[in-house]
Enzyme design. Structure first.
Site, PDB file in Angstrom:
ATOM      1  N   TRP B  89       0.815  -1.210   0.000  1.00 28.81           N
ATOM      2  CA  TRP B  89       0.000   0.000   0.000  1.00 28.81           C
ATOM      3  C   TRP B  89       0.853   1.267   0.000  1.00 28.81           C
ATOM      4  O   TRP B  89       0.555   2.220  -0.729  1.00 28.81           O
ATOM      5  CB  TRP B  89      -0.967   0.010   1.189  1.00 28.81           C
ATOM      6  CG  TRP B  89      -2.050  -1.002   1.007  1.00 28.81           C
ATOM      7  CD1 TRP B  89      -2.168  -2.195   1.651  1.00 28.81           C
ATOM      8  CD2 TRP B  89      -3.134  -0.941   0.066  1.00 28.81           C
ATOM      9  NE1 TRP B  89      -3.264  -2.877   1.188  1.00 28.81           N
ATOM     10  CE2 TRP B  89      -3.875  -2.142   0.214  1.00 28.81           C
ATOM     11  CE3 TRP B  89      -3.547  -0.002  -0.875  1.00 28.81           C
ATOM     12  CZ2 TRP B  89      -5.006  -2.411  -0.546  1.00 28.81           C
ATOM     13  CZ3 TRP B  89      -4.671  -0.277  -1.632  1.00 28.81           C
ATOM     14  CH2 TRP B  89      -5.393  -1.473  -1.469  1.00 28.81           C
ATOM     15  N   ASP B 160      -1.462   6.432   6.652  1.00 30.18           N
ATOM     16  CA  ASP B 160      -2.593   5.702   6.094  1.00 30.18           C
ATOM     17  C   ASP B 160      -2.911   4.582   7.077  1.00 30.18           C
ATOM     18  O   ASP B 160      -2.223   3.565   7.128  1.00 30.18           O
ATOM     19  CB  ASP B 160      -2.214   5.138   4.723  1.00 30.18           C
ATOM     20  CG  ASP B 160      -3.333   4.282   4.128  1.00 30.18           C
ATOM     21  OD1 ASP B 160      -4.365   4.077   4.811  1.00 30.18           O
ATOM     22  OD2 ASP B 160      -3.163   3.813   2.990  1.00 30.18           O
ATOM     23  N   LYS B 184     -12.749  -1.391   6.826  1.00 30.40           N
ATOM     24  CA  LYS B 184     -12.162  -2.402   7.710  1.00 30.40           C
ATOM     25  C   LYS B 184     -12.771  -2.326   9.108  1.00 30.40           C
ATOM     26  O   LYS B 184     -13.535  -3.187   9.495  1.00 30.40           O
ATOM     27  CB  LYS B 184     -10.639  -2.244   7.779  1.00 30.40           C
ATOM     28  CG  LYS B 184      -9.936  -2.213   6.432  1.00 30.40           C
ATOM     29  CD  LYS B 184     -10.186  -3.463   5.598  1.00 30.40           C
ATOM     30  CE  LYS B 184      -9.347  -3.425   4.312  1.00 30.40           C
ATOM     31  NZ  LYS B 184      -9.761  -4.472   3.359  1.00 30.40           N
TER      32      LYS B 184
END
Lengths: 348, 348
Positions: B89, B160, B184
């Site tokens: 990511w 993040d 999530k």
């Protein structure tokens, strides 16, 4: 929202179709959500008769997000795009496009009475080689709707149809891009439908964020980033509801009936006033003014007492506004019209 | 999603709190939704102990959207931002930032075994005057989580935290920006939480789309464009559920218990393998490999037979991965661990 849709969403909240999962819990790449996504695409294509030349994408950011996303995707090597300004939303779109190029106002429907009409196509002054022509096909604040769509040859027409999409059939082949935020006729806020002609996917600026680059989204079937899965599911339920109602021709007939009832009431009295010329009057948003504006508060208070809410006009224009999207039943409009007549009589 | 939250959402689908409206139908500027929005802000601030120096914004576009939105908002007059790459990511975030400047990789946790650790802070090679330092504090694909947060002085740290936000207390004061997509631990896909230090709101590039410009969003209290109202409502229900559980310290204790159970099972056997160094192991995503990878399909088939789904590792790394977000109960992890032991014995 249609009550049927809300009931189904409530029923399926903990267990979609025997999967043991809520739609909110599904992986967007799992078989269950993929089937929901595919059904939504198929039903929307069917409802709007989207030709094979056009892709349907689900994005985020709403209509205001698209004000930037459109020039970021379509300006390409050109600097100019043309705007037909018919109200507050197209004006806002024009302003945002100035971040990415030198857009040009091809026509402006503003008069000393506010935005009252869609400029005649013969009066659009297009620039030499615009990347596209932007049009907001329904202006919610000003109550102006565009019914006549020009043939612009090779110049793509971009329509912001956020506030009236699915209220009537539209000839999608005439548009390069047609987009709409969901919160009016599609479903819940949080998903933007973008219908784009395949050959226009190649024009994005290098600075276009990947998550909003139509080509990337199209190549990944709206799964480049996690899509707003639940909003797509709700949209899909609304599409099925619309098909069950008989599709967009039925919705158009209903919208004509609902809006005519209101406009006839307004026009048959000097107590109420609507300034938009007849052929540009919106079937979704009916703004009107009381000739005696000192009566505004009394009108709103009486309306509220009858459960007629959200009738206050946008602060930029004042007056009243009745928004009669697909999910608003004819009965509600009849109640409003009766109240308007009674209020007029009581004020005499 | 916690079952309690889904039940409440189902119960309130047609009538929120006696309003006669679904949350989906509310105007985002109406009193009802404003109260939902305020409660969500207050509860999130309370849970994460967000200091008064930081604003909480609700945006759209998810973590991948923020990969562009962060540099568009923070690069300002600088061209460089530094990236600590700890997995797939942060690598993706680095790549997207190249659209807007010349980002620099300050440290890279990649080895010939894949991403196995967070580079020690002493080994970060920051550039001279970076606009910010980007870190992905939990890497879902590689199972790498960052626990030690440096003091970077005047350089803002951007985290993040999409995949582990709300799984443990975090000292928000240490971050210039902390963001997370909702899908999530926050709720349903379609809303992005951005927590940003107030003094950083002034650095957006002129090309930043208004709908994604933090300053504009902050000035309009996340109501510049129609926010994803229903996703904010669901997030608010999850915040209340988390508070009822005892807050983030309780969630952290649960995550430690769940992840330790899995890592202990993996480490106590040569049949299973996890390559991440102990102090960087994610409590949310536990990737593991079978020493004999020819047994992968048999492992997955046996797991599926017991209702243990979504255990296949990401295609870029292979193997297995157990994602154990807040809503996953300890019992489910125990079932997995029992299955792992049985599968190992049966394979002997």
């Amino acid at each position: 929202m249609p009550e049927e849709v809300l009931r189904q969403a409530a029923d399926e909240m903990l267990d979609w179709n025997g999967s043991g999962m809520s739609v909110m819990e599904m992986s967007h790449r799992g078989a269950e959500f993929m089937s929901i996504h595919e059904a939504a695409l198929t039903d929307l294509r069917d409802l709007l008769k989207v030709p094979a030349s056009h892709r349907i994408l689900f994005l985020q950011g709403g209509g205001i997000g698209e004000n930037a996303i459109v020039p970021l995707n379509l300006l390409g090597s050109r600097k100019t795009a043309d705007f037909v300004v018919t109200g507050s939303w197209s004006q806002k779109s024009f302003k945002e496009a100035q971040k990415y190029g030198t857009p040009h106002i091809a026509a402006n429907g503003k008069t000393d009475q506010g935005f009252t009409h869609v400029p005649k196509i013969a009066e659009w002054h297009l620039s030499d080689d615009p990347a596209y022509v932007h049009l907001c096909t329904n202006e919610t604040i000003d109550g102006v709707e565009t019914f006549e769509i020009p043939d612009l040859g090779s110049v793509p027409l971009v329509a912001d149809a956020s506030s009236h999409i699915l209220s009537r059939p539209m000839d999608i082949a005439k548009y390069g891009v047609l987009f709409g935020g969901a919160q009016k006729n599609i479903g819940m806020a949080g998903v933007t439908v973008v219908i784009v002609r395949e050959d226009l996917l190649d024009r994005a600026l290098a600075i276009c964020p990947s998550a909003f680059e139509w080509k990337t989204i199209a190549e990944n079937n709206s799964m480049y980033n996690t899509p707003p899965t639940y909003a797509i599911y709700i949209a899909g339920l609304v599409f099925k509801w619309l098909k069950k109602q008989g599709g967009l021709q039925v919705m158009e007939a209903r919208s004509i009936e609902k809006s005519s009832l209101l406009y006839d009431t307004i026009d048959s009295s000097s107590f109420y006033l609507n300034k938009v010329e007849r052929q540009s009057r919106s079937r979704m948003n009916v703004p009107f003014f009381l000739a005696d504006e000192t009566r505004n508060e009394a009108f709103l208070a009486g309306a509220k007492a009858r459960g007629l809410l959200q009738l206050k006009g946008h602060k930029s224009v004042g007056g009243m506004r009745a928004s009669i999207y697909n999910a608003v039943p004819l009965e509600a409009v009849k109640t409003l019209v009766e109240y308007m007549k009674e209020f007029e009589q009581a004020s005499a």
